[in-house]
Design an enzyme around this catalytic site. Structure first.
Site, PDB file in Angstrom:
ATOM      1  N   CYS A  10     -34.548   3.039 -45.985  1.00 37.64           N
ATOM      2  CA  CYS A  10     -33.815   3.834 -46.970  1.00 37.64           C
ATOM      3  C   CYS A  10     -32.532   4.288 -46.302  1.00 37.64           C
ATOM      4  CB  CYS A  10     -34.631   5.026 -47.457  1.00 37.64           C
ATOM      5  SG  CYS A  10     -33.702   6.063 -48.626  1.00 37.64           S
TER       6      CYS A  10
ATOM      7  N   CYS B 128     -29.160   3.407 -54.053  1.00 40.33           N
ATOM      8  CA  CYS B 128     -30.153   2.821 -53.142  1.00 40.33           C
ATOM      9  C   CYS B 128     -29.381   2.121 -52.043  1.00 40.33           C
ATOM     10  CB  CYS B 128     -31.071   1.842 -53.870  1.00 40.33           C
ATOM     11  SG  CYS B 128     -32.262   1.016 -52.784  1.00 40.33           S
TER      12      CYS B 128
END
Length: 275
Positions: free
Chosen positions: A65, A212
């Site tokens: 992430c 993202c």
């Protein structure tokens, strides 16, 4: 915190005995909804500041992430960390650096393109465009995505308008398509210039998201790999912009802003004792 709108909870357990399970991640998400939960444990290696695990709000674990890692970087910089340091994750070592204008850069590592590294359920010699489509065979709505692994699986569909498709409806079906044995992040990408693209993402285990980081990296390297752009691009997501640089050394550098929202405490009964 948030990384260009990607809602991030940073949980620091470096000096605590508790550990986070899938059930604990879901319980935390019920109190404080998030896109990703970044859990910091005491470092396992002397050359890192922490060992980091990443959870989605459904309790599933992610290996990457980028926006969450940048948020962790900001918090550790604010706590006195040096301007460059390493975190250990299940995807390997992550280098975090201060950039200009208060931005944070994360080295996301090397992309993987082999079908079994993504992974896919069947071999494809060329993952720049695989055989996958939505809609009638003779007039598919979406087809021929590029696929890549940036710590987790990504599929990128190239479109002329990212808003022309109901990603909330088709995202779950594509995420769980049999071709992706570990599920996948699904992106719609529109190249707007040789050094820019627009992106909309359905995130595995999280759903539609304002940002993202690993998907931005996957789209950027796939755009360069298919000769749609150069190797350094600005990726515009609903939450803001990221600059992705796929270096000559095959490293992916991601730079962008972070924002602190608030601090808080979580009740101890949520957690499991450390093993």
């Amino acid at each position: 915190m948030n990384g260009i709108g990607n809602e991030i909870v940073v949980l620091d357990l470096r000096s605590r005995p508790e550990t986070v399970t899938a059930e604990a991640a879901r319980a935390i998400g019920a109190r404080e909804p998030f896109d990703q939960l970044m859990v910091l444990y005491a470092p396992r290696r002397p050359d890192t500041l922490a060992f980091m695990r990443i959870f989605n709000i459904d309790g599933s674990e992610s290996f990457a992430c980028g926006n969450g890692t940048r948020c962790v970087g900001t918090r550790l910089f604010d706590a006195g960390a040096p301007s460059r340091f390493f975190l250990e994750s299940r995807a390997g070592l992550l280098r975090v650096e201060k950039a200009d204008a208060g931005l944070v850069t994360v080295d996301m590592g090397e992309p993987r393109f082999a079908w079994n590294d993504i992974p896919l359920a069947e071999p494809f010699a060329d993952t720049r465009a695989i055989e996958l489509q939505i809609g009638p065979i003779d007039a598919p709505i979406l087809h021929s995505p590029s696929v890549a692994n940036i710590g987790n699986p990504h599929a990128i569909f190239w479109v002329d308008d990212v808003e022309a498709y109901d990603l909330a409806a088709i995202g779950p079906m594509l995420e769980n398509h049999p071709i992706f044995p570990e599920r996948a992040n699904i992106s719609l990408a529109h190249v707007t210039a040789p050094d820019a693209l627009t992106l909309k993402v359905w995130e595995r285990g999280a759903g539609l998201t304002r940002a993202c980081g690993s998907a931005a990296c996957a789209a950027a390297v796939s755009a360069a790999r298919t000769r749609r752009t150069g190797r350094k691009v600005r990726v515009t997501l609903p939450g803001g912009d990221l600059v992705i640089d796929w270096t000559a050394e095959n490293r992916i550098l991601m730079t962008g802003a972070t924002e602190f929202e608030h601090d808080g405490l979580l009740p101890g009964e949520i957690f499991a004792p450390a093993a």
